[in-house]
Enzyme design. Structure first.
Site, mmCIF file in Angstrom:
data_model
loop_
_atom_site.group_PDB
_atom_site.id
_atom_site.type_symbol
_atom_site.label_atom_id
_atom_site.label_comp_id
_atom_site.label_asym_id
_atom_site.label_seq_id
_atom_site.Cartn_x
_atom_site.Cartn_y
_atom_site.Cartn_z
ATOM 1 N N HIS A 111 -2.155 -13.528 -30.543
ATOM 2 C CA HIS A 111 -0.962 -13.339 -29.712
ATOM 3 C C HIS A 111 -0.851 -11.913 -29.192
ATOM 4 O O HIS A 111 0.234 -11.474 -28.837
ATOM 5 C CB HIS A 111 0.299 -13.714 -30.501
ATOM 6 C CG HIS A 111 0.426 -15.193 -30.753
ATOM 7 N ND1 HIS A 111 1.383 -15.736 -31.558
ATOM 8 C CD2 HIS A 111 -0.307 -16.233 -30.281
ATOM 9 C CE1 HIS A 111 1.244 -17.067 -31.584
ATOM 10 N NE2 HIS A 111 0.221 -17.385 -30.828
ATOM 11 N N CYS A 141 2.178 2.458 -14.826
ATOM 12 C CA CYS A 141 0.725 2.557 -15.008
ATOM 13 C C CYS A 141 0.216 3.882 -14.454
ATOM 14 O O CYS A 141 0.511 4.224 -13.316
ATOM 15 C CB CYS A 141 0.056 1.388 -14.290
ATOM 16 S SG CYS A 141 -1.752 1.485 -14.320
HETATM 17 ZN ZN LIG Z 1 -2.195 -0.451 -13.190
#
Ligand SMILES: [Zn+2]
Length: 235
Positions: A111, A141
């Protein structure tokens, strides 16, 4: 139980293994969140709108898991792996990292892991990375600027393919399958016990209650994982 008779053991662990480590309950009466909130947050279909809550939940889970310590069940499995090097495959449904901290470095996370983060952009080439930071807001990110997310499997998402392939390969060649702290009824445990049986393996369930599905197992040990495993493994 004479484990020396078995050449390849597969252990599937679930939430019951971590109960004795004192990780708090997240849902239900006395839980940290309302049941409806949790149900919504862990559903993949509410992404990306649910990301602020998902990060709030997983930052809490990281904090609690870091404060917890592995218990006798984690230790028993790690000790068995050391004693039978290369012959014990550990598959876990837990995302708390406690198996790894007990010494089971090679546990297959079915998981995902609460301690990994990944990019939500499917076209981004940033690989999932180890991460124990706690976030107040949704992190971005570093490569593409898209929101990041915990690298865990949410409801409505499929299990990671690489983990399933490893699980299947191990089950194909095993002669003993142990499901610990997980009900034998839900996927993947229900499918795994059948695969193991087809390989001719002996199948053993260790759980607090038997529940439906336990008749699939050759042997059932009712009790707490941290109490049953050390005895079962004769440690
Ligand atoms: Zn990214």
């Amino acid at each position: 139980m004479n484990l020396s008779a078995y050449k390849h053991i597969v252990i599937l662990s679930g939430a019951g293994v971590s109960v004795a480590s004192g990780l708090p309950t997240y849902r239900g009466p006395g839980g940290l969140w309302e049941r409806e909130d949790i149900a919504r947050i862990v559903e993949a279909r509410f992404l990306p709108g649910s990301l602020p809550d998902l990060w709030r939940l997983y930052s809490q889970r990281r904090g609690h898991a870091l404060a917890a310590t592995p218990n006798a069940a984690h230790e028993a499995i790690a000790a068995l792996q050391r004693a039978r090097a290369g012959r014990v495959t550990l598959l876990t449904q837990n995302v708390d990292g406690l198996h790894q901290r007990a010494g089971s470095a090679d546990a297959t996370d079915l998981h995902g892991s609460a301690f990994r983060t990944r990019c939500t952009n499917p076209d981004c080439d940033l690989p999932p990375f180890s991460d124990d930071r706690l976030y107040e807001t949704v992190p971005a990110c570093p490569r593409c600027g898209s929101p990041l997310r915990p690298d865990v499997v949410l409801f409505g998402e499929t299990l990671p393919e690489a983990a399933l392939i490893r699980a299947q390969a191990a089950l194909d060649g095993c002669d003993l399958f142990l499901a610990v702290g997980t009900s034998g009824t839900v996927w993947p445990a229900a499918a795994f016990v059948r695969l193991a049986s087809q390989s001719g393996a002996r199948t053993v369930l260790v759980n607090l209650d038997a529940g439906t599905g336990s008749e699939e197992f050759d042997e059932v040990h009712l009790g707490r994982a941290e109490e049953v495993l050390p005895i079962l493994f004769s440690l």
